[in-house]
Design a protein around this motif. Structure first.
Motif, PDB file in Angstrom:
ATOM      1  N   ILE A 104       0.833  -1.205   0.000  1.00  0.00           N
ATOM      2  CA  ILE A 104       0.000   0.000   0.000  1.00  0.00           C
ATOM      3  C   ILE A 104       0.869   1.256   0.000  1.00  0.00           C
ATOM      4  N   LEU A 105       1.937   1.234   0.821  1.00  0.00           N
ATOM      5  CA  LEU A 105       2.729   2.450   1.006  1.00  0.00           C
ATOM      6  C   LEU A 105       3.669   2.735  -0.151  1.00  0.00           C
ATOM      7  N   PHE A 106       4.157   1.690  -0.812  1.00  0.00           N
ATOM      8  CA  PHE A 106       5.240   1.922  -1.748  1.00  0.00           C
ATOM      9  C   PHE A 106       4.900   2.894  -2.871  1.00  0.00           C
ATOM     10  N   PRO A 107       3.710   2.792  -3.477  1.00  0.00           N
ATOM     11  CA  PRO A 107       3.393   3.757  -4.533  1.00  0.00           C
ATOM     12  C   PRO A 107       3.289   5.181  -4.006  1.00  0.00           C
ATOM     13  N   LEU A 108       3.016   5.338  -2.721  1.00  0.00           N
ATOM     14  CA  LEU A 108       2.789   6.677  -2.171  1.00  0.00           C
ATOM     15  C   LEU A 108       4.078   7.306  -1.661  1.00  0.00           C
ATOM     16  N   THR A 109       4.900   6.500  -1.026  1.00  0.00           N
ATOM     17  CA  THR A 109       6.093   7.060  -0.404  1.00  0.00           C
ATOM     18  C   THR A 109       7.118   5.967  -0.202  1.00  0.00           C
ATOM     19  N   ASP A 110       8.259   6.323   0.356  1.00  0.00           N
ATOM     20  CA  ASP A 110       9.294   5.337   0.618  1.00  0.00           C
ATOM     21  C   ASP A 110       8.992   4.605   1.922  1.00  0.00           C
ATOM     22  N   PRO A 111       8.623   3.322   1.841  1.00  0.00           N
ATOM     23  CA  PRO A 111       8.218   2.612   3.058  1.00  0.00           C
ATOM     24  C   PRO A 111       9.327   2.567   4.113  1.00  0.00           C
ATOM     25  N   PHE A 112      10.582   2.576   3.667  1.00  0.00           N
ATOM     26  CA  PHE A 112      11.669   2.473   4.637  1.00  0.00           C
ATOM     27  C   PHE A 112      11.789   3.730   5.482  1.00  0.00           C
ATOM     28  N   ALA A 113      11.375   4.874   4.869  1.00  0.00           N
ATOM     29  CA  ALA A 113      11.391   6.111   5.638  1.00  0.00           C
ATOM     30  C   ALA A 113      10.350   6.044   6.750  1.00  0.00           C
ATOM     31  N   LEU A 114       9.336   5.203   6.541  1.00  0.00           N
ATOM     32  CA  LEU A 114       8.251   5.082   7.521  1.00  0.00           C
ATOM     33  C   LEU A 114       8.415   3.846   8.390  1.00  0.00           C
ATOM     34  N   ALA A 115       9.599   3.234   8.326  1.00  0.00           N
ATOM     35  CA  ALA A 115       9.778   1.956   9.023  1.00  0.00           C
ATOM     36  C   ALA A 115       9.380   2.044  10.495  1.00  0.00           C
ATOM     37  N   PHE A 116       9.779   3.120  11.166  1.00  0.00           N
ATOM     38  CA  PHE A 116       9.526   3.189  12.604  1.00  0.00           C
ATOM     39  C   PHE A 116       8.061   3.416  12.945  1.00  0.00           C
ATOM     40  N   PRO A 117       7.411   4.446  12.339  1.00  0.00           N
ATOM     41  CA  PRO A 117       5.986   4.576  12.638  1.00  0.00           C
ATOM     42  C   PRO A 117       5.192   3.324  12.262  1.00  0.00           C
ATOM     43  N   VAL A 118       5.545   2.716  11.108  1.00  0.00           N
ATOM     44  CA  VAL A 118       4.809   1.522  10.683  1.00  0.00           C
ATOM     45  C   VAL A 118       5.010   0.392  11.692  1.00  0.00           C
ATOM     46  N   THR A 119       6.253   0.205  12.121  1.00  0.00           N
ATOM     47  CA  THR A 119       6.523  -0.845  13.103  1.00  0.00           C
ATOM     48  C   THR A 119       5.760  -0.577  14.393  1.00  0.00           C
ATOM     49  N   ALA A 120       5.783   0.685  14.838  1.00  0.00           N
ATOM     50  CA  ALA A 120       5.065   1.027  16.068  1.00  0.00           C
ATOM     51  C   ALA A 120       3.573   0.757  15.909  1.00  0.00           C
ATOM     52  N   MET A 121       3.015   1.141  14.756  1.00  0.00           N
ATOM     53  CA  MET A 121       1.580   0.929  14.508  1.00  0.00           C
ATOM     54  C   MET A 121       1.246  -0.561  14.538  1.00  0.00           C
ATOM     55  N   VAL A 122       2.025  -1.352  13.797  1.00  0.00           N
ATOM     56  CA  VAL A 122       1.720  -2.783  13.729  1.00  0.00           C
ATOM     57  C   VAL A 122       1.875  -3.419  15.110  1.00  0.00           C
ATOM     58  N   ASN A 123       2.919  -3.013  15.840  1.00  0.00           N
ATOM     59  CA  ASN A 123       3.082  -3.537  17.194  1.00  0.00           C
ATOM     60  C   ASN A 123       1.879  -3.208  18.061  1.00  0.00           C
ATOM     61  N   SER A 124       1.376  -1.977  17.925  1.00  0.00           N
ATOM     62  CA  SER A 124       0.207  -1.582  18.709  1.00  0.00           C
ATOM     63  C   SER A 124      -0.984  -2.451  18.375  1.00  0.00           C
ATOM     64  N   VAL A 125      -1.216  -2.603  17.079  1.00  0.00           N
ATOM     65  CA  VAL A 125      -2.363  -3.397  16.648  1.00  0.00           C
ATOM     66  C   VAL A 125      -2.235  -4.834  17.156  1.00  0.00           C
ATOM     67  N   MET A 126      -0.999  -5.345  17.175  1.00  0.00           N
ATOM     68  CA  MET A 126      -0.801  -6.714  17.632  1.00  0.00           C
ATOM     69  C   MET A 126      -1.044  -6.863  19.138  1.00  0.00           C
ATOM     70  N   SER A 127      -0.789  -5.799  19.896  1.00  0.00           N
ATOM     71  CA  SER A 127      -1.013  -5.945  21.343  1.00  0.00           C
ATOM     72  C   SER A 127      -2.441  -5.550  21.727  1.00  0.00           C
ATOM     73  N   LEU A 128      -3.234  -5.135  20.733  1.00  0.00           N
ATOM     74  CA  LEU A 128      -4.610  -4.705  21.002  1.00  0.00           C
ATOM     75  C   LEU A 128      -5.484  -5.779  21.665  1.00  0.00           C
ATOM     76  N   PRO A 129      -5.419  -7.043  21.186  1.00  0.00           N
ATOM     77  CA  PRO A 129      -6.279  -8.051  21.828  1.00  0.00           C
ATOM     78  C   PRO A 129      -6.027  -8.158  23.337  1.00  0.00           C
ATOM     79  N   PHE A 130      -4.756  -8.067  23.722  1.00  0.00           N
ATOM     80  CA  PHE A 130      -4.436  -8.170  25.151  1.00  0.00           C
ATOM     81  C   PHE A 130      -4.918  -6.927  25.894  1.00  0.00           C
ATOM     82  N   ALA A 131      -4.762  -5.774  25.219  1.00  0.00           N
ATOM     83  CA  ALA A 131      -5.210  -4.529  25.820  1.00  0.00           C
ATOM     84  C   ALA A 131      -6.723  -4.554  26.057  1.00  0.00           C
ATOM     85  N   LEU A 132      -7.468  -4.998  25.055  1.00  0.00           N
ATOM     86  CA  LEU A 132      -8.924  -5.029  25.186  1.00  0.00           C
ATOM     87  C   LEU A 132      -9.360  -6.006  26.269  1.00  0.00           C
TER      88      LEU A 132
END
Lengths: 513, 331
Positions: free
Chosen positions: A371-399
């Motif tokens: 999704i990101l590659f056509p829009l921007t350089d995904p590697f430049a977004l590596a950290f926010p993307v990693t943080a987002m995915v990590n958050s989503v992954m810990s969501l079930p435990f949070a809920l």
């Protein structure tokens, strides 16, 4: 309260985008679904067999261990129980490092075997994966089972004693019904965790013979650029996970990690010396099994700690940044969703939040990349993307931690708050946050620790000159820089545990534990 | 007035990159992990090239060799790469199929390799022979051929042919020796394989840690231990069937925004500034022997026979062999 609905729905939309949206992206990019070959069937079989065996073994070992801890008082008991919470937040790469130094071909166990003239053992392959999974999940299972034991009112044991129950009778009338309630949920949770395990299979699997579907997705995507196959495997993985998650939802799941596990039950039926000896041996063996690998990490890492290359400290800082971002995002997603779930009384809200248990981080990562590659350089977004995915992954435990707590608050104080016209920020600030301190602290600690140690999405988005700490350790291990890797592993171990402890303690301040 | 200020600002912005262009031109080279590492050739080559190009050379590590191509395919035309360095001859046809590479345009490269080079798209930078490496103090009777290896109790670590070029080399090596029977051979070999790693570095590290008796590496690997560690306990085996040859290559991305720099780099690649770094950092034979010659220990093992497939033949065999390999080893 429409604001609750709006923010909750927004959070839901984000989660849906990250799960089903990314799956769709993979599917669209994959031109045609290629066939499911014999090796893919083998991966499916391996995933199921190892997850079944890992969960079964974890539970079979957890029952005597949980019972022993529940009915004995000994010095260090509180510490042991705390320790049982550790492997869950232990970074996989660190644990693997520790397990190799104990069970590897040149590890302690092999040394001892060599001493008595036996062949060294190998940790790679099927048994290595299962061993690592048991190491990770035995403590989780034990905590859940222990919770079941401690939930049995002490009066019942007193009554049983006065009725002259022997151990066998206690087992039949008190323990078995409890286990019947607790075990299915425990099994399913562990089964699901093992089913989607990636880093363990990557580090210890060893080739096509021990490949999970998750690893096969990574290989199809990253090694073969076979998006059709990756998509097909992703669908299979998703369907499997969804099926298990749905079953898990029908079965009463044990809630969270439970607090106040340091109580012990007075057990008149198990006071005999035989029982004491049995429990002592069980507790001692389990402690050694759990503590030895972690000790080895400390022993291997300490001598190197002061002379670590700067790159490790930079990587640690980056990981810390990701972890803290991930905490903020987790809260921003989990709180509105918990509120929506409580308000609407729709289980589907928590269900969507738990979709990530079924979706694999690698499919999410792959989809995001596409999704990101056509829009921007995904590697430049590596950290926010990693943080987002990590958050989503810990969501079930949070809920799982937040929804019941918030439900209780609303049941107790909801009408009062409505009557006072408290809504929006005021309700959040004055009613929810103070009363949610403990589950929030736990959620933040868990999210921070899981994110700190994550080696999943970052493997796809790896910024070459700016790795996270787990990735840097993996690279050091891969480059045979074992002393540096050991030092890094210790830094990661300490920072993950510290993050969890700080947040979790912060949540418990002023609360009488 | 306001518009004038904005216009001036925009003009300044527009002028800035142009003024700084020569100092900021960046050539991005995708390569494999161990090439970039501080103990690999990367740092030396970066310094040597930058001292003559008035540019920045950015070496980007993208996993092990074979992963380079899938990363390129994933990125498509938007890739940042100008040069890809570190796939090998076995993958040149696969790389050509991506239609992402340009011709190198060098008429007759000055090479010192045992085989003729006729590829118009990829240029070699080093080469070597794959071999199983063992510890002489631990293995007394090393196998002399594939049969003895499969029949022995020796444990080996190999690499995944989908991610690493040595792994792919072994796949084609077995295919070259066994042909139709390759799948059956892999099944026989599978009980010797401790594990299959993603890259060469992992496998070699595990071997050094004592996790296996032997590792798939290069005939030149013992030279590393001899020269860098003064350790002569490691040895490589020349198999009776012959050893498979690896030629590592680089190519220019067609859509590069730095075509001249890319050409300059390819030329530089075959000069001493690059080649003299190869033997003692990448532990391979340089594609063009530098003036000072080869270091000691590099001639210790010469295979009885060099096996290699070229171009499309390697690609076609790879596709078949890969399925055989996965199926045989997943049993």
């Amino acid at each position: 309260m429409t604001r609750t609905t709006a923010t909750g729905s927004l959070a839901l939309a984000v989660v849906l985008l990250f799960t089903l949206g990314t799956l769709a992206a993979v599917l669209i990019r994959a031109e045609a679904l290629s066939g499911f070959g014999p090796a893919d069937w083998a991966a499916l079989r391996f995933s199921l067999v190892q997850a079944t065996l890992s969960a079964t073994l974890s539970i079979l070992l957890a029952i005597p261990l949980g019972r022993a801890i529940a009915r004995r008082r000994f010095p260090g008991r509180g510490l042991l129980i705390m320790l049982l919470g550790a492997p869950f937040i232990l970074p996989t790469i660190v644990a693997v490092f520790g397990l190799i130094s104990v069970f590897g071909r040149s590890g302690i166990v092999s040394d001892v075997l060599g001493f008595v003239g036996l062949e060294p053992i190998s940790i790679y392959g099927f048994h290595g994966v299962v061993l690592a999974h048991v190491f990770f999940n035995l403590p989780l299972a034990t905590r859940l089972v222990l919770q079941g034991w401690l939930a049995i009112p002490a009066e019942r044991f007193r009554l049983a004693a006065s009725l002259g129950f022997r151990a066998r009778d206690v087992t039949r009338w008190l323990e078995r019904p409890m286990l019947r309630e607790v075990l299915p949920g425990t099994f399913l949770v562990i089964f699901l965790l093992c089913l989607t395990s990636f880093a363990v299979a990557l580090a210890l699997g060893g080739g096509p013979k021990a490949t999970t579907i998750e690893l096969a997705i990574y290989q199809a995507f990253n090694l073969e650029f076979d998006l059709g196959k990756a998509a097909l495997l992703a669908l299979v993985q998703f369907a499997l996970g969804l099926a298990v998650a749905l079953i898990a939802f029908r079965v009463a799941l044990p809630t969270g990690f439970g607090a106040g596990l340091d109580r012990s039950l007075r057990r008149w039926d198990a006071a005999g010396p035989g029982f004491v000896l049995m429990d002592t041996v069980i507790i001692a063996l389990a402690t050694v099994f759990l503590v030895l690998p972690i000790t080895m990490i400390a022993l291997d890492g300490l001598p190197r700690l002061l002379s670590l290359p700067a790159s490790i400290w930079w990587a640690a800082l980056r990981s810390l940044g990701i972890a803290l971002t991930s905490v903020v995002v987790t809260l921003a997603l989990a709180l509105p969703m918990a509120a929506l779930s409580v308000k609407s009384r729709l289980r589907v809200v928590e269900g969507i939040g738990s979709l990530t248990l079924a979706a694999s981080p690698l499919v999410i990562g792959t989809g995001l990349f596409i999704i990101l590659f056509p829009l921007t350089d995904p590697f430049a977004l590596a950290f926010p993307v990693t943080a987002m995915v990590n958050s989503v992954m810990s969501l079930p435990f949070a809920l799982r931690a937040l929804v019941p707590a918030l439900g209780q608050i609303e049941a107790d104080y909801g009408r009062l708050a409505d009557g006072l016209g408290m809504s929006g920020w005021a309700r959040l600030r004055l009613l929810w946050l103070p009363r949610l301190r403990r589950p929030l602290g736990f959620t933040m600690g868990l999210s921070a620790a899981l994110s700190m140690g994550d080696l999943g999405v970052i493997a796809l988005f790896a910024a070459p000159d700016a790795p996270t700490l787990p990735l840097q350790i993996y690279r050091l291990m891969a480059a045979y820089r074992m002393p540096d890797a050991a030092g890094g592993a210790l830094v990661l171990l300490v920072s993950s545990l510290a993050l969890f402890w700080i947040f979790d303690r912060g949540g418990r301040a002023h609360a009488d534990t | 007035m306001k518009t004038a200020i904005i216009a001036a600002g925009l003009a300044a912005l527009a002028a800035m990159p142009a003024g700084m262009a020569s100092a900021q031109d960046t050539l991005t080279v995708y390569t494999y992990d161990s090439f970039v590492s501080e103990w690999g050739p990367g740092p030396i080559i970066k310094e040597n090239f930058e001292s003559q190009c008035d540019c920045t050379l950015e070496l980007v590590a993208v996993g092990d060799g074979a992963e380079l191509i899938s990363r390129l395919q994933l990125e498509g035309d938007r890739t940042e790469a100008d040069i890809v360095l570190g796939i090998d001859e076995n993958l040149t046809a696969v790389a050509r199929d991506t239609a992402m590479f340009a011709l190198h345009g060098v008429d007759s490269p000055d090479l010192s390799m045992p085989v003729a080079w006729e590829n118009d798209m990829f240029l070699p930078f080093d080469w070597g022979y794959f071999a199983f490496v063992y510890d002489k103090t631990k293995v007394e009777n090393p196998p002399a051929n594939f049969e003895e290896l499969a029949d022995s109790d020796l444990t080996i670590v190999i690499q995944d042919p989908r991610s690493s070029t040595p792994g792919l080399g072994l796949l084609l090596w077995v295919k070259a020796v066994y042909g139709e029977e390759a799948g059956a051979y892999w099944e026989r070999l599978s009980d010797n394989i401790v594990t299959v790693t993603k890259g060469w570095s992992e496998a070699y590290g595990m071997f050094l840690e004592g996790e296996a008796d032997m590792v798939l590496s290069y005939t030149t690997s013992p030279a590393y231990h001899l020269l860098a560690e003064d350790d002569d306990t490691k040895a490589a085996i020349a198999f009776e069937e012959g050893n498979y040859m690896q030629i590592e290559v680089a190519g220019k991305i067609a859509t590069t925004d730095e075509p001249e720099l890319a050409d300059q780099f390819l030329d530089f690649m075959l000069t001493d500034g690059f080649q003299s770094a190869i033997p003692e950092t990448n532990w391979m034979y340089p594609a063009h022997t530098p003036q000072e010659g080869l270091p000691e220990g590099f001639e210790s093992v010469v295979p009885e026979k060099a096996l290699i497939y070229f171009g499309t033949e390697a690609r076609d065999i790879r596709d078949v062999a890969l399925e055989e390999w996965r199926a045989a080893l997943s049993q």
